[in-house]
Design an enzyme around this catalytic site. Sequence first.
Site, PDB file in Angstrom:
ATOM      1  N   TYR A  17      -5.645  -7.078  14.754  1.00 16.92           N
ATOM      2  CA  TYR A  17      -5.845  -8.469  14.308  1.00 16.92           C
ATOM      3  C   TYR A  17      -5.011  -9.023  13.467  1.00 16.92           C
ATOM      4  O   TYR A  17      -4.415 -10.131  13.830  1.00 16.92           O
ATOM      5  CB  TYR A  17      -7.315  -8.517  13.427  1.00 16.92           C
ATOM      6  CG  TYR A  17      -7.975  -9.306  12.845  1.00 16.92           C
ATOM      7  CD1 TYR A  17      -8.426 -10.412  13.665  1.00 16.92           C
ATOM      8  CD2 TYR A  17      -7.698  -9.571  11.598  1.00 16.92           C
ATOM      9  CE1 TYR A  17      -9.096 -11.553  12.919  1.00 16.92           C
ATOM     10  CE2 TYR A  17      -8.326 -10.841  10.717  1.00 16.92           C
ATOM     11  CZ  TYR A  17      -8.910 -11.685  11.813  1.00 16.92           C
ATOM     12  OH  TYR A  17      -9.565 -12.789  11.083  1.00 16.92           O
ATOM     13  N   ASP A  18      -4.380  -8.189  12.674  1.00 13.14           N
ATOM     14  CA  ASP A  18      -3.259  -8.700  11.801  1.00 13.14           C
ATOM     15  C   ASP A  18      -2.038  -9.348  12.569  1.00 13.14           C
ATOM     16  O   ASP A  18      -1.531 -10.421  12.232  1.00 13.14           O
ATOM     17  CB  ASP A  18      -2.900  -7.798  10.708  1.00 13.14           C
ATOM     18  CG  ASP A  18      -3.820  -6.982   9.844  1.00 13.14           C
ATOM     19  OD1 ASP A  18      -5.131  -7.466  10.108  1.00 13.14           O
ATOM     20  OD2 ASP A  18      -3.758  -6.284   9.172  1.00 13.14           O
ATOM     21  N   PRO A  78      -7.573  -3.021   2.409  1.00 11.48           N
ATOM     22  CA  PRO A  78      -6.587  -3.505   1.297  1.00 11.48           C
ATOM     23  C   PRO A  78      -7.236  -3.384   0.062  1.00 11.48           C
ATOM     24  O   PRO A  78      -8.291  -3.601  -0.159  1.00 11.48           O
ATOM     25  CB  PRO A  78      -6.410  -5.251   1.772  1.00 11.48           C
ATOM     26  CG  PRO A  78      -6.763  -5.108   3.173  1.00 11.48           C
ATOM     27  CD  PRO A  78      -7.676  -3.939   3.410  1.00 11.48           C
ATOM     28  N   ARG A 129     -11.990  -8.753  -3.363  1.00 14.14           N
ATOM     29  CA  ARG A 129     -11.788  -9.786  -2.340  1.00 14.14           C
ATOM     30  C   ARG A 129     -12.027 -11.343  -3.053  1.00 14.14           C
ATOM     31  O   ARG A 129     -12.961 -10.990  -4.140  1.00 14.14           O
ATOM     32  CB  ARG A 129     -12.669  -9.541  -1.346  1.00 14.14           C
ATOM     33  CG  ARG A 129     -12.330  -8.238  -0.493  1.00 14.14           C
ATOM     34  CD  ARG A 129     -11.218  -8.488   0.498  1.00 14.14           C
ATOM     35  NE  ARG A 129     -11.225  -7.109   1.277  1.00 14.14           N
ATOM     36  CZ  ARG A 129     -10.642  -5.946   0.779  1.00 14.14           C
ATOM     37  NH1 ARG A 129     -10.288  -5.990  -0.465  1.00 14.14           N
ATOM     38  NH2 ARG A 129     -10.448  -5.068   1.508  1.00 14.14           N
TER      39      ARG A 129
END
Lengths: 328, 328
Positions: free
Chosen positions: B153-154, B282, B219
């Site tokens: 994805y990244d 993360p 987040r």
Amino acid sequence: MHGISRKDRRAVLVAGGSGFIGSHLADRLLQRTDLDCLVVVDNLWTGSPQNLAHLNDPRLSLEIGDAEVFTTSQRFDEIIHLASPASPCWYMSDPARTIRANVGGAFNLLGLLKPGGRFCFSSTSEVYGDPQISPQPESYRGSVDCTGPRSSYDESKRCTEALLFETQRTQGLDVRVVRLFNVYGPRTRIDDGRAISNFISQALTTGVLTVYGDGLQSRSWGYVDDIVDGLERFFWRDNISHRGPLNIGNNCEVSVLDIAKFVCSLVPGSSIVHHEPVPQDPTNRCPDLRLAKRILPGWEAATDYQEGIRRTFEWFRSQIATPAAATA
Amino acid sequence: MHGISRKDRRAVLVAGGSGFIGSHLADRLLQRTDLDCLVVVDNLWTGSPQNLAHLNDPRLSLEIGDAEVFTTSQRFDEIIHLASPASPCWYMSDPARTIRANVGGAFNLLGLLKPGGRFCFSSTSEVYGDPQISPQPESYRGSVDCTGPRSSYDESKRCTEALLFETQRTQGLDVRVVRLFNVYGPRTRIDDGRAISNFISQALTTGVLTVYGDGLQSRSWGYVDDIVDGLERFFWRDNISHRGPLNIGNNCEVSVLDIAKFVCSLVPGSSIVHHEPVPQDPTNRCPDLRLAKRILPGWEAATDYQEGIRRTFEWFRSQIATPAAATA
């Protein structure tokens, strides 16, 4: 053939095999007694059939075509994906094609692999971008501007690594990924555009060597024989525990200016001029080779830059002296 | 139609338009009086035709297919490329398909753009990886492991950004790239797998909310209406000087654990259990929105997480109460 039965002999495909590094690798592949056939796929964007012209081996065939669309009914035991320009002026001139070659090439070539086959890929130290640590170990995540003028190369290499390691994770693919630092030597294109070939061409023609910026940006300069020796050791070993990418390069950091000065010393009367720096030119680049020393015992990039440049210089001189070869 | 002549009306394609964010964007596109037709291309991997079922507009058509191979003789004034799973459990289950959707999707869709047309792409805060600075400005180069379990994805988002900005540099493509931070709200799949939808589904069914790790990872949670309002302002403006990517999100950082506690408070008797942390989750993620405030005057992600979660909770409750919709 040396006691290796036909069924144990291997079919190998090298995408980008008539390029600078690819053709040196083809030389070594053809020395393998377990090699059944070697198919080189190359679109000749930056490669040249001249690089394979000295090879006269019935096991070798050259297929002119793009790695991302090449098709054949044959399936391969080993695929080595080197299909990409590597010099900034080449990849920056057609970034979409560069991404297609790397990412699209990997997708297409994976489909040509036999079940259980091995997929080898030449990634790059450019995945580290303009590194904030030196030397760079494989675990360093890099500092790449994914919207910058070098991004087609850097990001397509990163994305291809992602594809391969994720295919390893989900499907058990036998993967070998190297991150190559600067490589130079015979069979570099005369119009390649990178420092050593530029300096040598300029010294042999105009006598004026162009250094971009102050020239204090450093690189680790790997002579092609040393680098391809590392590839051979990593790509061809059947049993290897390491599952990640592997730095391959010379860890003797030398500035661009010192390289220019050395080339100047080979041609009396030549001189250096400084031009504007290139955008996003990394300030330094040096491989952490601790992993390579452990995984590839006995390997080292032993050729110092003076010796490597002398050999490259002689090759360039012979090419420039042969007009047909120089314009090929 | 409001004085806009036929030739000034626009043909728009949205890849991934029946997904969570895409369908909200489709709602807003159909409010445009200059819209001539809206073609939604979606393979329904994570999208659902249910998300468009409320729309009854002759200008809308849904084409079931992959963004990377969809073909038509029509050419579009604006293309909005949202075709990608966005939840780790979905993209990690088929990384090759994820890369194909993003990178291959961009290549294919670029071929469907009229000359001078606009190409909009939803990139992600995942390009920053596990960021070493907070909040993250667009100039931050990120800390992504390009060989890790989230890399499909990244890295495919990063590589697609590279393709688009390099096509802008070399061919003048009119590009709009947003980097979306966490988005939640109605039309998230019940089996999406990300924190807020997981917590709400769990609160409404088992009553036990699963937090991975200690839950202190933070987040920025953007309510979908706010986020899509930002997309509308950025994607539809004809005159815009900004040429780079733009962060879009809510910059109020809240920990996963605090979100879980709030959802618990909506369902008496529900409770939290902790499971093993997710690999490479993360630790923090917060947009620097200074550029967005300047480029999109008046825009802000104003919905606080309590209000946004309440609305999302009500929508999930209505879905779970309607078995046909919940299993669609």
